[in-house]
Design a protein around this motif. Structure first.
Motif, PDB file in Angstrom:
ATOM      1  N   HIS A 152       6.013  20.320   6.604  1.00  0.00           N
ATOM      2  CA  HIS A 152       7.018  20.636   7.618  1.00  0.00           C
ATOM      3  C   HIS A 152       8.213  21.336   6.972  1.00  0.00           C
ATOM      4  N   GLY A 153       8.482  22.533   7.422  1.00  0.00           N
ATOM      5  CA  GLY A 153       9.688  23.231   7.017  1.00  0.00           C
ATOM      6  C   GLY A 153       9.702  23.774   5.614  1.00  0.00           C
ATOM      7  N   GLY A 154       8.626  23.596   4.876  1.00  0.00           N
ATOM      8  CA  GLY A 154       8.593  24.102   3.512  1.00  0.00           C
ATOM      9  C   GLY A 154       9.392  23.239   2.562  1.00  0.00           C
ATOM     10  N   ASP A 155       9.519  23.670   1.326  1.00  0.00           N
ATOM     11  CA  ASP A 155      10.305  23.000   0.291  1.00  0.00           C
ATOM     12  C   ASP A 155       9.812  21.589   0.003  1.00  0.00           C
ATOM     13  N   GLY A 156       8.528  21.328   0.258  1.00  0.00           N
ATOM     14  CA  GLY A 156       7.966  20.038  -0.126  1.00  0.00           C
ATOM     15  C   GLY A 156       8.062  18.943   0.911  1.00  0.00           C
ATOM     16  N   TRP A 157       8.600  19.212   2.098  1.00  0.00           N
ATOM     17  CA  TRP A 157       8.740  18.188   3.130  1.00  0.00           C
ATOM     18  C   TRP A 157       7.449  18.005   3.910  1.00  0.00           C
TER      19      TRP A 157
ATOM     20  N   GLY B  34       9.909  19.028  -8.928  1.00  0.00           N
ATOM     21  CA  GLY B  34       9.636  18.335 -10.174  1.00  0.00           C
ATOM     22  C   GLY B  34       9.938  16.855 -10.132  1.00  0.00           C
ATOM     23  N   LYS B  35      10.505  16.376  -9.027  1.00  0.00           N
ATOM     24  CA  LYS B  35      10.806  14.955  -8.911  1.00  0.00           C
ATOM     25  C   LYS B  35       9.618  14.220  -8.317  1.00  0.00           C
ATOM     26  N   GLN B  36       9.656  12.885  -8.403  1.00  0.00           N
ATOM     27  CA  GLN B  36       8.595  12.056  -7.846  1.00  0.00           C
ATOM     28  C   GLN B  36       8.715  12.028  -6.323  1.00  0.00           C
ATOM     29  N   PRO B  37       7.573  11.941  -5.598  1.00  0.00           N
ATOM     30  CA  PRO B  37       7.646  11.830  -4.138  1.00  0.00           C
ATOM     31  C   PRO B  37       8.521  10.661  -3.705  1.00  0.00           C
ATOM     32  N   ALA B  38       9.203  10.829  -2.572  1.00  0.00           N
ATOM     33  CA  ALA B  38      10.089   9.783  -2.058  1.00  0.00           C
ATOM     34  C   ALA B  38      10.090   9.834  -0.545  1.00  0.00           C
ATOM     35  N   CYS B  39      10.433   8.699   0.069  1.00  0.00           N
ATOM     36  CA  CYS B  39      10.443   8.575   1.524  1.00  0.00           C
ATOM     37  C   CYS B  39      11.868   8.675   2.039  1.00  0.00           C
ATOM     38  N   ASN B  40      12.075   9.494   3.074  1.00  0.00           N
ATOM     39  CA  ASN B  40      13.373   9.645   3.716  1.00  0.00           C
ATOM     40  C   ASN B  40      13.438   8.654   4.883  1.00  0.00           C
ATOM     41  N   VAL B  41      13.944   7.450   4.610  1.00  0.00           N
ATOM     42  CA  VAL B  41      13.909   6.364   5.586  1.00  0.00           C
ATOM     43  C   VAL B  41      14.687   6.720   6.850  1.00  0.00           C
ATOM     44  N   SER B  42      15.696   7.565   6.741  1.00  0.00           N
ATOM     45  CA  SER B  42      16.530   7.893   7.902  1.00  0.00           C
ATOM     46  C   SER B  42      15.737   8.556   9.018  1.00  0.00           C
ATOM     47  N   GLN B  43      14.577   9.139   8.690  1.00  0.00           N
ATOM     48  CA  GLN B  43      13.739   9.798   9.694  1.00  0.00           C
ATOM     49  C   GLN B  43      12.747   8.851  10.365  1.00  0.00           C
ATOM     50  N   LEU B  44      12.653   7.615   9.859  1.00  0.00           N
ATOM     51  CA  LEU B  44      11.554   6.747  10.262  1.00  0.00           C
ATOM     52  C   LEU B  44      11.995   5.507  11.028  1.00  0.00           C
ATOM     53  N   GLY B  45      13.282   5.408  11.359  1.00  0.00           N
ATOM     54  CA  GLY B  45      13.759   4.243  12.089  1.00  0.00           C
ATOM     55  C   GLY B  45      13.543   2.979  11.283  1.00  0.00           C
ATOM     56  N   PHE B  46      12.809   1.999  11.857  1.00  0.00           N
ATOM     57  CA  PHE B  46      12.386   0.838  11.102  1.00  0.00           C
ATOM     58  C   PHE B  46      11.079   1.175  10.403  1.00  0.00           C
ATOM     59  N   LEU B  47      11.078   1.142   9.081  1.00  0.00           N
ATOM     60  CA  LEU B  47       9.889   1.411   8.290  1.00  0.00           C
ATOM     61  C   LEU B  47       9.400   0.082   7.738  1.00  0.00           C
ATOM     62  N   GLU B  48       8.145  -0.310   8.065  1.00  0.00           N
ATOM     63  CA  GLU B  48       7.698  -1.635   7.660  1.00  0.00           C
ATOM     64  C   GLU B  48       6.224  -1.636   7.291  1.00  0.00           C
ATOM     65  N   GLN B  49       5.844  -2.720   6.598  1.00  0.00           N
ATOM     66  CA  GLN B  49       4.452  -2.908   6.210  1.00  0.00           C
ATOM     67  C   GLN B  49       4.157  -4.398   6.065  1.00  0.00           C
TER      68      GLN B  49
ATOM     69  N   VAL C 275       0.848  -1.186   0.000  1.00  0.00           N
ATOM     70  CA  VAL C 275       0.000   0.000   0.000  1.00  0.00           C
ATOM     71  C   VAL C 275       0.888   1.243   0.000  1.00  0.00           C
ATOM     72  N   ASN C 276       0.602   2.164  -0.899  1.00  0.00           N
ATOM     73  CA  ASN C 276       1.332   3.438  -0.954  1.00  0.00           C
ATOM     74  C   ASN C 276       2.837   3.218  -1.149  1.00  0.00           C
ATOM     75  N   GLY C 277       3.165   2.332  -2.074  1.00  0.00           N
ATOM     76  CA  GLY C 277       4.571   2.033  -2.334  1.00  0.00           C
ATOM     77  C   GLY C 277       5.327   3.149  -3.019  1.00  0.00           C
ATOM     78  N   ASP C 278       4.607   4.099  -3.634  1.00  0.00           N
ATOM     79  CA  ASP C 278       5.278   5.237  -4.264  1.00  0.00           C
ATOM     80  C   ASP C 278       5.203   6.492  -3.384  1.00  0.00           C
ATOM     81  N   PHE C 279       4.619   6.363  -2.186  1.00  0.00           N
ATOM     82  CA  PHE C 279       4.559   7.442  -1.187  1.00  0.00           C
ATOM     83  C   PHE C 279       3.861   8.702  -1.696  1.00  0.00           C
ATOM     84  N   SER C 280       2.959   8.515  -2.662  1.00  0.00           N
ATOM     85  CA  SER C 280       2.229   9.666  -3.198  1.00  0.00           C
ATOM     86  C   SER C 280       0.992  10.004  -2.376  1.00  0.00           C
TER      87      SER C 280
ATOM     88  N   GLY D 120       8.222  16.138  -3.918  1.00  0.00           N
ATOM     89  CA  GLY D 120       8.654  16.359  -5.290  1.00  0.00           C
ATOM     90  C   GLY D 120       8.335  17.746  -5.780  1.00  0.00           C
ATOM     91  N   ALA D 121       8.408  18.742  -4.881  1.00  0.00           N
ATOM     92  CA  ALA D 121       8.117  20.120  -5.269  1.00  0.00           C
ATOM     93  C   ALA D 121       9.086  20.629  -6.324  1.00  0.00           C
TER      94      ALA D 121
END
Length: 262
Positions: free
Chosen positions: A40-45, A70-85, A27-32, A67-68
């Protein structure tokens, strides 16, 4: 005859519907899907945990970039510890293929650990990745009725951008499983190494494979440190008949320093 034919058709279709219902899906594998996230903090975050995912981080801030630029949305894993589904359960034993894109979107390095496991944390397959599109982790012959979980975490202080996560299933034994090993030990053989003197560093690998496999091996050294001698080539064979391998390099530093070896 018409009622009998109708009944036979229903019986034939029922197993197919059940099998499709148990197909693995991310689910939501492209993080869109930004539902529940806050800018948060502007600049698309955006802060928070992406829809469909679980995180071990208490307050993830710079979690998803929309992706503000022009790039595709992406997940910053370093902020999420263990990210799982939890991506579903298998109706029958199968090879499970996890596919993902990893990028160095924020130019802080990208090293990512990816795992396929069950709901109790038993790991079926794991891999460490750097940047690349369509990278694959293949867990071979995952048992029937296994609830399948995919898990990610950033490594070595880097900020990998994760995107386009998907899973597929294939008949058991039809895919070449990703070689599995665990680094039991990696450190100098002597407690103190002196500048301009040869010292040795070793890695011990535990084998987790049912057949012989070849893995790529490299030793990353900082400037001022060089390999003097080693029997380790670019490829090392993990033999199923041997539970462990020992890899050794002899190195020398030009001057006293604190250095990280990888």
């Amino acid at each position: 005859m018409k009622p009998t034919l109708t009944l036979l058709t229903a019986l034939l279709l029922a197993p197919l519907v059940a099998l499709q219902a148990e197909e693995l899906r991310v689910v939501n594998g492209d993080f869109s899907d930004l539902t529940g996230l806050k800018p948060h903090g502007g600049d698309g975050w955006h802060e928070g945990v992406p829809t469909g995912w679980k995180s071990s981080a208490a307050f993830p801030l710079y979690a998803v970039h929309t992706g503000a630029d022009g790039k595709q949305p992406a997940c910053n894993v370093s902020q999420l510890g263990f990210l799982e589904q939890n991506v579903g359960a298998l109706a029958q034993a199968a090879d499970v293929v996890l596919t993902m894109d990893v990028a160095d979107g924020w130019r802080k390095g990208a090293e990512l650990n990816a795992e396929v496991m069950d709901a109790d944390g038993e790991v079926f397959a794991r891999i460490q990745l750097k940047t690349g599109l369509g990278q694959r982790l293949v867990a071979g012959n995952v048992p029937a009725r296994s609830p399948v979980v995919v898990r990610f975490r950033a490594l070595n202080g880097t900020t990998p951008a994760l995107d386009n996560v998907s899973v597929t299933t294939h008949p058991a034994g039809s895919q070449r499983a990703t070689p599995q090993f665990r680094v039991r030990r990696f450190q100098p053989d002597q407690p103190l190494a002196r500048a301009r003197r040869v010292a040795s560093v070793s890695a011990e690998l535990d084998h987790l494979n049912v057949e012989d496999v070849d893995v790529a091996v490299s030793l990353s050294l900082p400037p001022g440190v060089r390999v003097v001698e080693s029997e380790v080539g670019g490829t090392h064979r993990l033999r199923a008949a041997e539970a462990r391998s020992r890899l050794t390099w002899k190195i020398e530093a030009e001057a006293a320093m604190t250095a990280d070896l990888r």
